[in-house]
Write a protein that holds these residues in place. Sequence first.
Motif, PDB file in Angstrom:
ATOM      1  N   SER A  38       0.772  -1.174   0.013  1.00 14.67           N
ATOM      2  CA  SER A  38       0.001  -0.003   0.061  1.00 14.67           C
ATOM      3  C   SER A  38       0.806   1.135  -0.141  1.00 14.67           C
ATOM      4  CB  SER A  38      -1.154  -0.009   1.164  1.00 14.67           C
ATOM      5  OG  SER A  38      -0.103  -0.003   2.389  1.00 14.67           O
ATOM      6  N   GLY A  39       0.554   2.341   0.910  1.00 13.64           N
ATOM      7  CA  GLY A  39       1.437   3.382   0.763  1.00 13.64           C
ATOM      8  C   GLY A  39       2.716   3.477   1.560  1.00 13.64           C
ATOM      9  N   TRP A  40       3.489   4.566   1.515  1.00 11.21           N
ATOM     10  CA  TRP A  40       4.723   4.729   2.016  1.00 11.21           C
ATOM     11  C   TRP A  40       4.573   5.662   3.151  1.00 11.21           C
ATOM     12  CZ3 TRP A  40       9.406   3.046  -0.243  1.00 11.21           C
ATOM     13  CH2 TRP A  40       9.292   2.445  -1.526  1.00 11.21           C
ATOM     14  N   ARG A  41       5.533   4.967   4.301  1.00 17.98           N
ATOM     15  CA  ARG A  41       5.729   5.564   5.420  1.00 17.98           C
ATOM     16  C   ARG A  41       7.071   6.024   5.826  1.00 17.98           C
ATOM     17  NH1 ARG A  41       7.025   2.202   9.708  1.00 17.98           N
ATOM     18  NH2 ARG A  41       6.864  -0.038   9.030  1.00 17.98           N
ATOM     19  N   CYS A  42       7.212   6.912   6.697  1.00 18.64           N
ATOM     20  CA  CYS A  42       8.580   7.034   7.154  1.00 18.64           C
ATOM     21  C   CYS A  42       8.940   6.115   8.365  1.00 18.64           C
ATOM     22  CB  CYS A  42       8.697   8.564   7.732  1.00 18.64           C
ATOM     23  SG  CYS A  42      10.251   8.971   8.580  1.00 18.64           S
ATOM     24  N   GLN A  43      10.074   5.478   8.191  1.00 16.05           N
ATOM     25  CA  GLN A  43      10.510   4.392   9.044  1.00 16.05           C
ATOM     26  C   GLN A  43      11.377   4.822  10.197  1.00 16.05           C
ATOM     27  OE1 GLN A  43      11.481   0.225   8.417  1.00 16.05           O
ATOM     28  NE2 GLN A  43      13.652   0.920   8.439  1.00 16.05           N
ATOM     29  N   SER A  44      12.302   5.787   9.756  1.00 15.73           N
ATOM     30  CA  SER A  44      13.286   6.377  10.529  1.00 15.73           C
ATOM     31  C   SER A  44      13.918   7.875  10.009  1.00 15.73           C
ATOM     32  CB  SER A  44      14.537   5.311  11.017  1.00 15.73           C
ATOM     33  OG  SER A  44      15.122   5.104   9.954  1.00 15.73           O
ATOM     34  N   VAL A  45      14.482   8.429  10.707  1.00 14.39           N
ATOM     35  CA  VAL A  45      15.198   9.826  10.738  1.00 14.39           C
ATOM     36  C   VAL A  45      16.553   9.803  11.177  1.00 14.39           C
ATOM     37  CG1 VAL A  45      14.915  12.373  10.797  1.00 14.39           C
ATOM     38  CG2 VAL A  45      12.851  10.956  10.730  1.00 14.39           C
ATOM     39  N   GLY A  46      17.383  10.361  10.659  1.00 16.11           N
ATOM     40  CA  GLY A  46      18.860  10.581  10.861  1.00 16.11           C
ATOM     41  C   GLY A  46      19.585  11.648  10.518  1.00 16.11           C
ATOM     42  N   SER A  47      20.455  12.042  11.234  1.00 14.66           N
ATOM     43  CA  SER A  47      21.261  13.522  11.166  1.00 14.66           C
ATOM     44  C   SER A  47      22.630  13.232  11.742  1.00 14.66           C
ATOM     45  CB  SER A  47      20.517  14.428  11.784  1.00 14.66           C
ATOM     46  OG  SER A  47      20.522  14.358  12.992  1.00 14.66           O
TER      47      SER A  47
END
Length: 801
Positions: free
Chosen positions: A521-530
């Motif tokens: 189905s749709g796409w989602r954000c799994q993680s964020v990095g910096s």
Amino acid sequence: MITGGQSYVSAPPAFSADGRLLLICSVRVVSVFSTSTAMLVSELEGHEGDVTAVVVMAPPPAASAAAKLVNYCWTAGLDGALIYWDFMAAEALRKVQVGLPVHSMVIPNICRTSKGAEVSTPFAFVSVEDKSKPANEEKVLRGQMRIYDLTKGRQVGGLLAETRKPENIVASTSGEFLGITNRKKLHVWRIPTKNFKAEKIRKIKLCHTKNLTTLAFHPSERIVAGGDVSGRIMIWRGFGKVKFSGENGAKSKVDDGRDGVRGEDDADICTSLHWHSSRVRFLKFSSDGAYLFSGGLEGVIVVWQLDTGKRRYKPRLGSPLLFFAESPDSSISCVSCTNNRVYLLKMPNMEVLKSIAGIKLPIASPNSGECHRVVYGFDYTNRRVAIPTEDYCIQFYDLVENTEVSEVQVCERNFQPVDDITMHISLVSLSIDGNLMCTVDVKLPEEELGGLVTLKFWNHGSNAGHYFLSTVIYEPHSDAGVSAIAFRPGRNMAVSSSLGGNFKIWVQSLSSQSSNERKYSGWRCQSVGSYKKKPMTAAAFSGDGSVLAVAAESVITLWDPDNNALVGVISEAISPITNLSFVGTSTFLMSLSQSSRPQVAVWNVSNLSMQWSYTLFVEAACCSPDGSAFAVLSLLSCPDGGAPADQDGVLLLFEAENQNPVASWSVKKARGGSISFVKGGISLDANANDSGDGETMSLVYVNSSHEYVIFDPRKNEELVSSKHKEKRIQAEESAPIGYASIYGELPKLEPTKGVSDIPFVPSDRPWETIFTGSSHVLPPLTKLCSTFLSSLLEKRTVTNE
């Protein structure tokens, strides 16, 4: 080597005499297309420069129906050659050297003799450019009009005219008049139709208040129309009645009180029509002379009724118009658009029948004050290129077939020629198998308000090159722009990096289905990095998908994409990195810095150190996903140092472990170009088996004009257009006649080589062959019946006791 992507709208097209073929100038060749299928039939190769004109021979009016199928034409090019062709056989029959670049050509008195291939007294009027004169001076006359005897191959008479630049020549249908536009004047010549002599040619001038851009002659009356830069159309009626009459062409006194006629212009009346908002690109009278067709920047064909002044329209062509041509029988016409597309129209309703689409031409930069790099998406597996277009679409183009596959509308837009650029597609990325696509479109702010960045994910549909929208994400990185997008090989995972100081890993969710079936189905954000709040300028997955590399300005960081854990940091480059790519699986990493301090560097991921580097101004780079090779497109000079916009460059092929180039090629129009590897080797033999093995691959170079070449990088060959390029041409079938037109073609019976003509051959299974063959050569019925019946009976031995 395969070449393609050439422009189909650089010069006016021409129909064959029977209207079944359309001849289009495409760079150095003339492409012949079928009007019924819009497929390529043949190509005329012989010019060494761009082809600028094609003139098809028209049959004599008294010719029979069989003789009207004329398959001959003349072409002219910037190489200074005029070539006579049999375009059905794709054979050059005659060549005339002019010696100067030819920008336009007409042959008003061309006809054909009963012998078929001979031309009777053809005289070509050509517009050439005298390159011996300086081009930087304002009032230098570099354009010339000359006459050439095509039979004897030499110039006739002196110069007809000299202009500041070569002008386009237009001839009347009857061949009696021809003309050019020269700033605010129309120059019209009358050509003797019998006993042609150069000294008998007479000339008049018609004046206007604006610069004229195009003209057209009425097919039967002395009427000429001219379009100007403001969109007005001027129509002069009864031109040349005074100066073109009489034996010596003496100038007679013109009558006063002529409506709209300026000064001493030789015309009865001059009227004007006005609908276009800017420059008129083409004018064309209908074959009966009752209508006038016009077109320009608006992308609309306007049909004017001359007697009443009423007009009707053919709108929604979606691009500014350039040329208009009508077939000899007036049943079909074509219009050329600036987006490299030619529409075939059914007359008189102008219904679009087919379209001949080339790769779309480059679009203007949305920010004229900033350096704008064109983004390309390459489908590695299917050997296609995805190019953002001016109408907010992604055009998918088959690089091997040289044809358009599809268009994906990223943002809705109605074509308006006066609209400013308020939105553009900044990034497009495809997965390695071509099943997923990601795009980033940017809405430019108005007075520093209202800007919007949108990230969109697309899934591949059931048809080739068709994608449907899966997920729309507004402002994926808050108010910061997206600098890079990359898909993870073998997984439905992607990464987007941002100049705002972070990157995000996106995954496609699974909907609940039965145990044997999974549906995404749709796409989602799994993680964020910096990393230390530095702008993230580039990102890439390794070939096996185990490592994610993200550039934090000049620092390269390595991450575990599943756990979003930092696993390593590579030492800094000399300037911010704009492109990252793994060479092969995960051993080597290539980086580009495209600032004022450029650098191409190869990093060893295993020991986190630099392998080697070069200081090069690089426009684009690509890496082989299956091997250790990568290629860079380098400019010959600094792109911001006053170099030309279409400056040349060099294409370099490297092995990751060695800093010495394996091979190099000189290329044209490198600035704004791109390169990529594609799967499968390209063979020059069309019958060769192209297995598409992952170990073999080809390299694609697309220049700034969207012309491309596909070649095998393992062969050190010069990258030029040649006759050895692979062609995929559809054979043109003749129209069925007689019995075949009603009932279809009969099956063709071809004799097998090495087999006797006797249809009956005794065998162990005679019932399979005894009735095979034509009835007039079969054995007698008595023999056939006895053999057939005996084959059905069971034989047994009879003993006499």
